[in-house]
Write a protein that holds these residues in place. Structure first.
Motif, PDB file in Angstrom:
ATOM      1  N   GLN A 188      11.306  -2.738  -5.654  1.00  0.00           N
ATOM      2  CA  GLN A 188      11.463  -2.616  -3.975  1.00  0.00           C
ATOM      3  C   GLN A 188      10.505  -1.982  -3.351  1.00  0.00           C
ATOM      4  O   GLN A 188      10.244  -2.096  -2.077  1.00  0.00           O
ATOM      5  N   THR A 189      10.211  -0.552  -3.610  1.00  0.00           N
ATOM      6  CA  THR A 189       9.387   0.092  -3.236  1.00  0.00           C
ATOM      7  C   THR A 189       7.927  -0.286  -3.153  1.00  0.00           C
ATOM      8  O   THR A 189       7.367  -0.272  -2.148  1.00  0.00           O
ATOM      9  N   ALA A 190       7.567  -0.924  -4.174  1.00  0.00           N
ATOM     10  CA  ALA A 190       6.497  -1.639  -4.196  1.00  0.00           C
ATOM     11  C   ALA A 190       6.061  -2.771  -3.307  1.00  0.00           C
ATOM     12  O   ALA A 190       5.337  -2.728  -2.655  1.00  0.00           O
ATOM     13  N   ALA A 191       7.229  -3.651  -3.051  1.00  0.00           N
ATOM     14  CA  ALA A 191       7.224  -4.685  -2.212  1.00  0.00           C
ATOM     15  C   ALA A 191       7.222  -4.225  -0.732  1.00  0.00           C
ATOM     16  O   ALA A 191       6.429  -4.758   0.007  1.00  0.00           O
ATOM     17  N   ALA A 192       8.041  -3.154  -0.427  1.00  0.00           N
ATOM     18  CA  ALA A 192       7.906  -2.507   0.955  1.00  0.00           C
ATOM     19  C   ALA A 192       6.381  -2.200   1.426  1.00  0.00           C
ATOM     20  O   ALA A 192       6.092  -2.225   2.380  1.00  0.00           O
ATOM     21  N   ASP A 193       5.961  -1.611   0.317  1.00  0.00           N
ATOM     22  CA  ASP A 193       4.509  -0.824   0.502  1.00  0.00           C
ATOM     23  C   ASP A 193       3.642  -1.974   0.757  1.00  0.00           C
ATOM     24  O   ASP A 193       2.861  -1.621   1.786  1.00  0.00           O
ATOM     25  N   THR A 194       3.599  -3.151   0.121  1.00  0.00           N
ATOM     26  CA  THR A 194       2.748  -4.149   0.148  1.00  0.00           C
ATOM     27  C   THR A 194       3.090  -5.066   1.470  1.00  0.00           C
ATOM     28  O   THR A 194       2.021  -5.626   2.091  1.00  0.00           O
ATOM     29  N   SER A 195       4.335  -4.676   2.210  1.00  0.00           N
ATOM     30  CA  SER A 195       4.693  -5.613   3.267  1.00  0.00           C
ATOM     31  C   SER A 195       4.121  -4.979   4.688  1.00  0.00           C
ATOM     32  O   SER A 195       4.071  -5.574   5.522  1.00  0.00           O
ATOM     33  N   ILE A 196       3.974  -3.641   4.368  1.00  0.00           N
ATOM     34  CA  ILE A 196       3.436  -2.863   5.616  1.00  0.00           C
ATOM     35  C   ILE A 196       2.143  -3.391   5.859  1.00  0.00           C
ATOM     36  O   ILE A 196       1.179  -3.005   5.341  1.00  0.00           O
TER      37      ILE A 196
END
Length: 237
Positions: free
Chosen positions: A225-233
């Motif tokens: 989830q953290t990795a997905a949030a970082d890529t979506s920013i």
């Protein structure tokens, strides 16, 4: 155990030592030696029986035998004599000191060791002593004869473990002085035993295994989830 072979008697002693001895290194050496003797017995039973008989024989071991075996194995023994004298010197200091040793000499030795290895503690101790009241000597060292301190007998020898714990267990002055594991290496042993129990539990306890797997899955999900949030920013210009 009358009638048993020398090999059986020897292995019984070593395995009993490995199981019941309180010293970690004695247990480990006894068990590994038993495994080596067992491997020899499977390869050459007669040689294993001869070895067991020699180990059980109460014969004095001479230095020439040890040094000869070391030379045959190609081992450098040039420092062994110095190491043995060092161990014997520590043993003499721990067990052959007179009941009333020189306080000044002992104080200088302890302070030199403290200053060499633990300078912050030495500085704090010096500061603490400077802050004592002028009557500190009378207050601390002239107790009433009726007090428990006044009736306390003098120790027969100084307390063990006064040396620093910055060397291996084989050459640790504190272990040599105490003729046992010092507090530092005993703590290392306790930590190893605790870690071993944790590993054993993690490998054999099904409840613990389920909890570990669940926790691992939770951490992987959180990381994803953290990795997905970082890529979506979106990147700022």
């Amino acid at each position: 155990m009358t009638g048993t072979t020398h090999l059986t008697r020897l292995r019984t002693r070593m395995l009993a030592t490995a199981y019941s001895n309180a010293d970690f290194w004695a247990r480990r050496w006894a068990f590994l030696t038993d495994q080596a003797v067992g491997a020899l017995a499977r390869r050459d039973p007669a040689a294993a029986e001869t070895l067991a008989a020699s180990l059980l024989a109460p014969e004095f071991l001479h230095d020439t035998q040890i040094l000869g075996a070391a030379v045959e194995a190609g081992i450098d023994t040039s420092h062994w004599e110095e190491r043995r004298e060092k161990a014997r010197a520590y043993a003499r200091e721990a067990h052959e000191l007179p009941p009333r040793f020189d306080p000044d000499t002992e104080a200088r030795r302890i302070w030199a060791s403290l200053f060499e290895h633990y300078k912050p503690i030495a500085a704090a101790l010096a500061g603490y002593l400077r802050e004592l009241p002028p009557t500190w000597q009378e207050d601390l060292f002239t107790p009433s004869p009726d007090s428990p301190v006044g009736r306390r007998p003098d120790p027969e020898r100084p307390g063990p473990e006064t040396a620093p714990y910055d060397v291996s267990w084989e050459d640790c002055p504190a272990c040599l002085e105490a003729q046992d594991q010092c507090r530092y290496h005993a703590g290392v042993l306790a930590g190893m035993e605790y870690q071993r129990d944790l590993i054993t539990t993690a490998l054999t306890d099904h409840t613990a295994i389920d909890q570990l797997q669940q926790r691992h899955a939770e951490r992987e999900a959180s990381a994803a989830q953290t990795a997905a949030a970082d890529t979506s920013i979106p990147a700022t210009a």
